[in-house]
Motif scaffolding. Sequence first.
Motif, PDB file in Angstrom:
ATOM      1  N   ARG A  30      -1.626  10.742   9.168  1.00 59.90           N
ATOM      2  CA  ARG A  30      -0.231  11.375   9.379  1.00 59.90           C
ATOM      3  C   ARG A  30       0.549  11.502  10.410  1.00 59.90           C
ATOM      4  NH1 ARG A  30      -2.422  17.897   8.807  1.00 59.90           N
ATOM      5  NH2 ARG A  30      -2.970  17.675  11.124  1.00 59.90           N
ATOM      6  N   GLU A  60      -9.986   8.525   6.637  1.00 65.31           N
ATOM      7  CA  GLU A  60      -9.973   9.098   5.261  1.00 65.31           C
ATOM      8  C   GLU A  60      -8.237   9.305   5.151  1.00 65.31           C
ATOM      9  OE1 GLU A  60     -12.298  12.388   5.641  1.00 65.31           O
ATOM     10  OE2 GLU A  60     -14.274  11.120   6.013  1.00 65.31           O
ATOM     11  N   GLY A  61      -7.573   9.074   6.025  1.00 72.43           N
ATOM     12  CA  GLY A  61      -6.008   9.576   5.839  1.00 72.43           C
ATOM     13  C   GLY A  61      -5.348   9.347   7.456  1.00 72.43           C
ATOM     14  N   LYS A 110      -0.887   5.704   3.557  1.00 78.63           N
ATOM     15  CA  LYS A 110      -2.290   5.228   2.873  1.00 78.63           C
ATOM     16  C   LYS A 110      -3.003   4.260   3.670  1.00 78.63           C
ATOM     17  CE  LYS A 110      -1.631   8.404  -0.007  1.00 78.63           C
ATOM     18  NZ  LYS A 110      -2.260   9.994   0.318  1.00 78.63           N
ATOM     19  N   THR A 111      -4.293   4.260   3.695  1.00 76.70           N
ATOM     20  CA  THR A 111      -4.897   3.245   4.364  1.00 76.70           C
ATOM     21  C   THR A 111      -5.881   2.303   3.468  1.00 76.70           C
ATOM     22  OG1 THR A 111      -6.854   4.700   5.063  1.00 76.70           O
ATOM     23  CG2 THR A 111      -4.884   4.682   6.406  1.00 76.70           C
ATOM     24  N   THR A 112      -6.404   1.394   3.910  1.00 80.78           N
ATOM     25  CA  THR A 112      -7.394   0.425   3.238  1.00 80.78           C
ATOM     26  C   THR A 112      -8.069  -0.544   4.367  1.00 80.78           C
ATOM     27  OG1 THR A 112      -7.635  -1.005   1.422  1.00 80.78           O
ATOM     28  CG2 THR A 112      -5.691  -1.561   2.564  1.00 80.78           C
ATOM     29  N   ILE A 169      -2.235  -0.066   7.002  1.00 84.64           N
ATOM     30  CA  ILE A 169      -1.711   1.149   6.796  1.00 84.64           C
ATOM     31  C   ILE A 169      -0.366   0.956   6.226  1.00 84.64           C
ATOM     32  CG2 ILE A 169      -0.919   3.346   7.759  1.00 84.64           C
ATOM     33  CD1 ILE A 169      -2.610   2.963  10.248  1.00 84.64           C
ATOM     34  N   ILE A 211       0.939  -1.208   0.058  1.00 87.22           N
ATOM     35  CA  ILE A 211       0.023  -0.145  -0.072  1.00 87.22           C
ATOM     36  C   ILE A 211       0.897   0.828   0.044  1.00 87.22           C
ATOM     37  CG2 ILE A 211      -1.994   1.270   1.307  1.00 87.22           C
ATOM     38  CD1 ILE A 211      -2.351  -1.560   2.736  1.00 87.22           C
ATOM     39  N   ALA A 212       0.536   2.144  -0.713  1.00 84.92           N
ATOM     40  CA  ALA A 212       1.370   3.464  -0.665  1.00 84.92           C
ATOM     41  C   ALA A 212       1.631   4.025   0.702  1.00 84.92           C
ATOM     42  CB  ALA A 212       0.640   4.733  -1.421  1.00 84.92           C
ATOM     43  N   GLN A 213       2.831   4.444   1.318  1.00 87.72           N
ATOM     44  CA  GLN A 213       3.211   4.992   2.491  1.00 87.72           C
ATOM     45  C   GLN A 213       2.190   5.920   2.973  1.00 87.72           C
ATOM     46  OE1 GLN A 213       7.359   5.858   2.796  1.00 87.72           O
ATOM     47  NE2 GLN A 213       6.663   7.451   4.423  1.00 87.72           N
TER      48      GLN A 213
END
Length: 309
Positions: free
Chosen positions: A309, A306-307, A264-266, A274, A260-262
């Motif tokens: 950080r 939704e994100g 980013k969540t799913t 994450i 998964i992109a750094q």
Amino acid sequence: MRIIFMGTPDFSVPTLLALVEHGHEIVACYSQPPRPAGRRGLELKKSPVHEAAEKLGIEVRTPASLKNDEQAQAFADLNADVAVVVAYGLLLPEAILSGTEYGCYNGHASLLPRWRGAAPIQRAIMAGDSHTGMMIMKMDKGLDTGDIAMGERVAIGENTTAGELHDTLSILGADLMTRAMSALERGSLHLKEQPIEGVEYAAKIDKAEAHIDFSLDAQATHNLIRGLAPFPGAWCEMHIAGKWERVKLLRSIADPELEIAQAKTTSDARGLAIGCASGAVIITTLQKAGSKAMAAAEFLRGAPVEGVR
């Protein structure tokens, strides 16, 4: 034997209780002074050792420092055979180290000389160690450099948290210390020097270390999360319902193969995935500020992420 016990947190209490249960006379307990507590910091809270000792009818002393002649004399006047030290939190000057017949014996939560210092449990997990242990050491002037009297290894599971390892080592430490004191009383306690190779220092956890930015790989991020759980708790900010909120990550699983992109969540069947620098961590237990800890599935039902950080 006549023992002075020196300790402060929950970790130390099982050793105090075990020494009493084995018939030793605890002539006094030394502990850190009561600290401000409560929402406004107006109450003074006694340490766990302080509270346990009072329940046992043991005198408790809480000096802010031991580095003066008055404290050294008060310590010596107890006429103790030995001092037992478990997570006390104050440096012991030479007058204290030599203030009893047999000196001071420390229960330390690592396989010395690896992880000398303040945070051996957390550092062992954060470094990805597969084993740690508990050791009884005769204290000297150095930082956890004394001769070893007794020790035992403990495996660290791939998902073991610092809290779980803390509890295991606390109970093991109580058993080892009572065995060491019995051997000392019989005159059969043998000491050996620490190896000079393999020294690592377990620095106190800095608050800044607890903020996860997911720039590490999945395993290192997982080790950080479990190494800081439950306290102080690794955390990140999550974008929930249009605003950023601070959330502690308390349990996780490392998945080096999940890409998964750094940051980013799913959604994942196991929890909230994450992305890390490589692979992903699956968060299984988390906690918003002011809320109780909850499973990821329950958390996500009420607060889609939704994100991060």
